[in-house]
Design a protein around this motif. Sequence first.
Motif, PDB file in Angstrom:
ATOM      1  N   LEU A  89      38.909 151.558  14.814  1.00 49.36           N
ATOM      2  CA  LEU A  89      39.112 151.830  13.392  1.00 49.36           C
ATOM      3  C   LEU A  89      40.616 151.807  13.159  1.00 49.36           C
ATOM      4  O   LEU A  89      41.332 152.734  13.551  1.00 49.36           O
ATOM      5  N   GLU A  90      41.091 150.718  12.557  1.00 48.11           N
ATOM      6  CA  GLU A  90      42.530 150.508  12.404  1.00 48.11           C
ATOM      7  C   GLU A  90      43.091 151.176  11.151  1.00 48.11           C
ATOM      8  O   GLU A  90      44.266 151.521  11.095  1.00 48.11           O
ATOM      9  N   ASP A  91      42.257 151.354  10.137  1.00 47.40           N
ATOM     10  CA  ASP A  91      42.761 151.946   8.897  1.00 47.40           C
ATOM     11  C   ASP A  91      41.595 152.331   8.005  1.00 47.40           C
ATOM     12  O   ASP A  91      40.490 151.806   8.145  1.00 47.40           O
ATOM     13  N   TYR A  92      41.839 153.280   7.125  1.00 49.01           N
ATOM     14  CA  TYR A  92      40.884 153.602   6.068  1.00 49.01           C
ATOM     15  C   TYR A  92      41.649 154.208   4.909  1.00 49.01           C
ATOM     16  O   TYR A  92      42.785 154.660   5.047  1.00 49.01           O
ATOM     17  N   LYS A 127      35.876 154.503  -0.806  1.00 51.48           N
ATOM     18  CA  LYS A 127      36.555 154.425   0.489  1.00 51.48           C
ATOM     19  C   LYS A 127      36.397 153.027   1.102  1.00 51.48           C
ATOM     20  O   LYS A 127      35.400 152.342   0.873  1.00 51.48           O
ATOM     21  N   PHE A 128      37.401 152.640   1.906  1.00 51.54           N
ATOM     22  CA  PHE A 128      37.291 151.439   2.727  1.00 51.54           C
ATOM     23  C   PHE A 128      37.625 151.780   4.171  1.00 51.54           C
ATOM     24  O   PHE A 128      38.398 152.701   4.448  1.00 51.54           O
ATOM     25  N   LEU A 129      37.034 151.060   5.102  1.00 55.64           N
ATOM     26  CA  LEU A 129      37.306 151.207   6.529  1.00 55.64           C
ATOM     27  C   LEU A 129      37.529 149.827   7.128  1.00 55.64           C
ATOM     28  O   LEU A 129      36.828 148.873   6.761  1.00 55.64           O
ATOM     29  N   HIS A 242      36.862 164.409  12.569  1.00 54.02           N
ATOM     30  CA  HIS A 242      37.671 164.263  13.783  1.00 54.02           C
ATOM     31  C   HIS A 242      38.311 162.882  13.925  1.00 54.02           C
ATOM     32  O   HIS A 242      39.132 162.667  14.817  1.00 54.02           O
ATOM     33  N   ILE A 243      37.976 161.951  13.051  1.00 50.44           N
ATOM     34  CA  ILE A 243      38.485 160.586  13.182  1.00 50.44           C
ATOM     35  C   ILE A 243      39.941 160.503  12.732  1.00 50.44           C
ATOM     36  O   ILE A 243      40.329 161.021  11.696  1.00 50.44           O
ATOM     37  N   HIS A 244      40.728 159.836  13.565  1.00 53.69           N
ATOM     38  CA  HIS A 244      42.142 159.586  13.262  1.00 53.69           C
ATOM     39  C   HIS A 244      42.415 158.107  13.504  1.00 53.69           C
ATOM     40  O   HIS A 244      41.581 157.390  14.057  1.00 53.69           O
ATOM     41  N   ILE A 245      43.579 157.650  13.091  1.00 54.27           N
ATOM     42  CA  ILE A 245      43.929 156.233  13.200  1.00 54.27           C
ATOM     43  C   ILE A 245      45.006 156.037  14.267  1.00 54.27           C
ATOM     44  O   ILE A 245      46.016 156.737  14.247  1.00 54.27           O
ATOM     45  N   PRO A 246      44.856 155.084  15.193  1.00 55.14           N
ATOM     46  CA  PRO A 246      43.669 154.261  15.411  1.00 55.14           C
ATOM     47  C   PRO A 246      42.610 155.046  16.190  1.00 55.14           C
ATOM     48  O   PRO A 246      42.949 155.983  16.926  1.00 55.14           O
TER      49      PRO A 246
END
Length: 259
Positions: A89-92, A127-129, A242-246
């Motif tokens: 997941l590179e960005d959102y 939202k976009f992912l 808990h999700i962070h980038i990347p």
Amino acid sequence: MKTWFYRLLIELTNHKFTSALLKKFSQSKISKFLIPSYAKVYNINQEEMLYDIDTYENLHEFFTRKLKPGVRSFVNDEKVITSPVDGVLEDYGIVESDKIITVKGKQYSILEMIGDEHRIKKYIGGKFLILYLSPSHYHRIHSPIDGEIITQYTLGTKSYPVNRYGLKYGKSPLSKNYRVITELKAQGNHLLFVKVGAMFINSIECMATHQNWQKGEEVAYFSFGSTVVLLFEKDTFEIQNHIHIPYDIQVGEPLGHIK
């Protein structure tokens, strides 16, 4: 100078002649000798593969390999959106009011990406992912949720790389490259599932021709290079805390949930 150099490399890999040569080579028997070194360089988990490494006749077959049943599991909750791919997941972020998303500091036109002024209206403020698949990843695509296909169509004639350098220095690969756009209806909400190819024109093979998809079923695969863009309507999706980038993620793991 750095920007110019990267753009030159990107244009060279996008050239139809170069792209055709790469594709032809990867599908030739000659490329088989590269499979062991490819697997070593990219640290491919051979225990997960459906077939033994020696059975693949060319690099393309190996790149599009399937996995053994059961090595990926899907969260059994109808409101949970699971990752459709193994990737990063590179960005959102938020789809802005002027129909723009900002990925790695670069702006992309959603209108240009989707090609349908009427369709994108419902995604403004949503939202976009961005999920990127490197050469090391499993390249089969699965449905992220139980849903009904509203429409599916293709756009784009380019094949720019979609890795970090391609996103940063390329000429809008997310809205120029060949891509397959699927709109799904799930739990009364809509989501856009954009599959973006790279390196080869027409590098996305769609397999699911039926209208109703089940979460986890294989619906397509990338034949080389790839990114997935997910777009959600406003106030319909919440990403996992808990999700962070990347963020490294596998097929079937939760990305978030429908509200």
